[in-house]
Scaffold this active site. Structure first.
Site, PDB file in Angstrom:
ATOM      1  N   CYS A  76      60.492  42.622  72.397  1.00  0.00           N
ATOM      2  CA  CYS A  76      60.081  43.220  71.125  1.00  0.00           C
ATOM      3  C   CYS A  76      58.624  42.873  70.922  1.00  0.00           C
ATOM      4  O   CYS A  76      58.297  41.746  70.528  1.00  0.00           O
ATOM      5  CB  CYS A  76      60.932  42.730  69.959  1.00  0.00           C
ATOM      6  SG  CYS A  76      60.540  43.609  68.404  1.00  0.00           S
ATOM      7  N   CYS A 194      55.259  49.863  72.049  1.00  0.00           N
ATOM      8  CA  CYS A 194      56.571  49.531  71.493  1.00  0.00           C
ATOM      9  C   CYS A 194      57.616  49.877  72.532  1.00  0.00           C
ATOM     10  O   CYS A 194      57.621  51.003  73.061  1.00  0.00           O
ATOM     11  CB  CYS A 194      56.825  50.337  70.219  1.00  0.00           C
ATOM     12  SG  CYS A 194      58.481  50.124  69.516  1.00  0.00           S
ATOM     13  N   VAL A 195      58.527  48.935  72.833  1.00  0.00           N
ATOM     14  CA  VAL A 195      59.556  49.216  73.840  1.00  0.00           C
ATOM     15  C   VAL A 195      60.633  50.165  73.323  1.00  0.00           C
ATOM     16  O   VAL A 195      61.454  50.658  74.100  1.00  0.00           O
ATOM     17  CB  VAL A 195      60.219  47.921  74.361  1.00  0.00           C
ATOM     18  CG1 VAL A 195      59.241  47.093  75.158  1.00  0.00           C
ATOM     19  CG2 VAL A 195      60.826  47.115  73.223  1.00  0.00           C
TER      20      VAL A 195
END
Length: 258
Positions: A76, A194-195
Site C-alpha cells: 500500500c 497506487c497498487v
C-alpha cells in the site's frame, strides 16, 4: 524451474495488486512464483483510514510469515507516503525486525520503497505522476518523492476516496490524466502511483505514445521483488523498467536506489 514464494500485505479492499503483480512476475522466464496474502482492513483512502489500517501491520506480518515467503511486499504505497519523510525505510526495518524475532529470513520490500527505487534506477531526476487519491493525499505523495530527491514536475489526483472504486477507474480516464500533464523536461512518468489503480494494460501503450519510460506501483513492485531475489528482469510488454534484459544491478546500486 526455480520457484519463489511472494508474501503480500494488502488493504482488505484491494483487488488489483493480486491481479497485476502475478500477471507481471509470471511473464518472467525461468522462474515460478506463488503469492500469499494477508489483509489489513481499509476501505476509505483517508488519513484516518490509512492510520487505522497501518496498526494491523504486525498481525499481517505474522500471518504471511507462516507461509515461508522468500520476500514480503507491504503493498500500500500511500499508507507509507502519507506518513513522515522516509517512512518506507522505517516500516521495512520494523517488519524485518519482527520477522527476525520469529527466525524468518524473508526479505522485505514496500510499494513505496519500490517506486523510489525504480525511479532512481531509471536515472529519472524529474517525473510526472498520476494518482487516484484526493488532492491532499496526492500532495503528500509528491512531497514524499521530492524528499527522496526526485522532482515532481506535474501530477494529477483523480479524487477517489473509496478504495473499492479505485479498482474500477477506467483506463481512458488514467490515460486522459496522463495526457493532461506537462511533460516538459520529464524523465519518466508514473502512470499509477497506487497498487489498486489498474494500469498494467496501459503502460506499454503510453510509453510508446510519450516516448519516455512509464512505470507504476505494480511494475516497480515487480522490479523490486526480482532484484531482491537476484533475478534480472526480462518481462516484455510492461515498460522499459522491466525489459532490462540481462542487466545485473549490484547490491550497492540497489541500496543506493532505496
Amino acid at each position: 524451474m526455480v520457484q519463489h514464494r511472494v508474501g503480500l500485505i494488502v488493504p482488505s479492499s484491494n483487488v488489483t495488486v493480486e491481479t497485476e503483480l502475478p500477471a507481471l512476475l509470471r511473464r518472467q522466464p525461468g522462474t515460478e512464483f506463488t503469492f500469499h496474502a494477508s489483509r489489513m482492513r481499509m476501505t476509505a483512502v483517508t488519513p484516518a483510514g490509512l492510520a487505522a489500517m497501518n496498526v494491523q501491520r504486525e498481525r499481517c506480518v505474522i500471518e504471511v510469515a507462516d507461509t515461508g515467503p522468500d520476500v514480503i511486499l507491504y503493498a500500500c504505497l500511500v499508507a507509507l507516503m502519507a506518513g513522515e519523510a522516509g517512512e518506507h525505510h522505517r516500516v521495512e526495518a520494523l517488519i524485518a525486525e519482527q520477522l527476525a524475532t520469529g527466525e524468518s529470513r524473508s526479505l522485505v520490500r514496500s510499494s513505496a520503497g519500490a517506486l523510489v527505487e525504480a525511479v532512481k534506477v531509471l536515472g529519472a531526476k524529474r517525473i510526472a505522476v498520476v494518482t487516484p487519491y484526493l488532492n491532499p493525499l496526492a500532495e503528500k505523495v509528491v512531497r514524499y518523492l521530492e524528499h527522496e530527491g526526485v522532482e515532481v514536475a506535474d501530477f494529477r489526483a483523480l479524487g477517489v476516496e473509496d478504495n473499492r472504486e479505485v479498482a474500477c477507474i477506467p483506463g481512458d480516464r488514467v490515460i486522459g490524466a496522463a495526457r493532461s500533464l506537462d511533460l516538459t523536461g520529464v524523465d519518466a512518468l508514473v502512470l499509477s502511483a497506487c497498487v489498486q489503480m489498474p494500469s498494467l494494460d496501459l503502460i506499454q501503450q503510453v510509453e510508446h505514445e510519450f516516448g519516455l519510460p512509464v512505470l507504476s506501483a505494480a511494475t516497480a513492485g515487480a522490479f523490486s521483488i526480482l532484484r531482491s531475489l537476484g533475478i534480472p528482469s526480462n518481462i516484455a510488454g510492461a515498460g522499459s523498467l522491466l525489459a532490462s534484459g540481462d542487466r545485473h544491478y549490484t547490491s550497492a546500486e540497489l541500496e543506493s536506489a532505496r
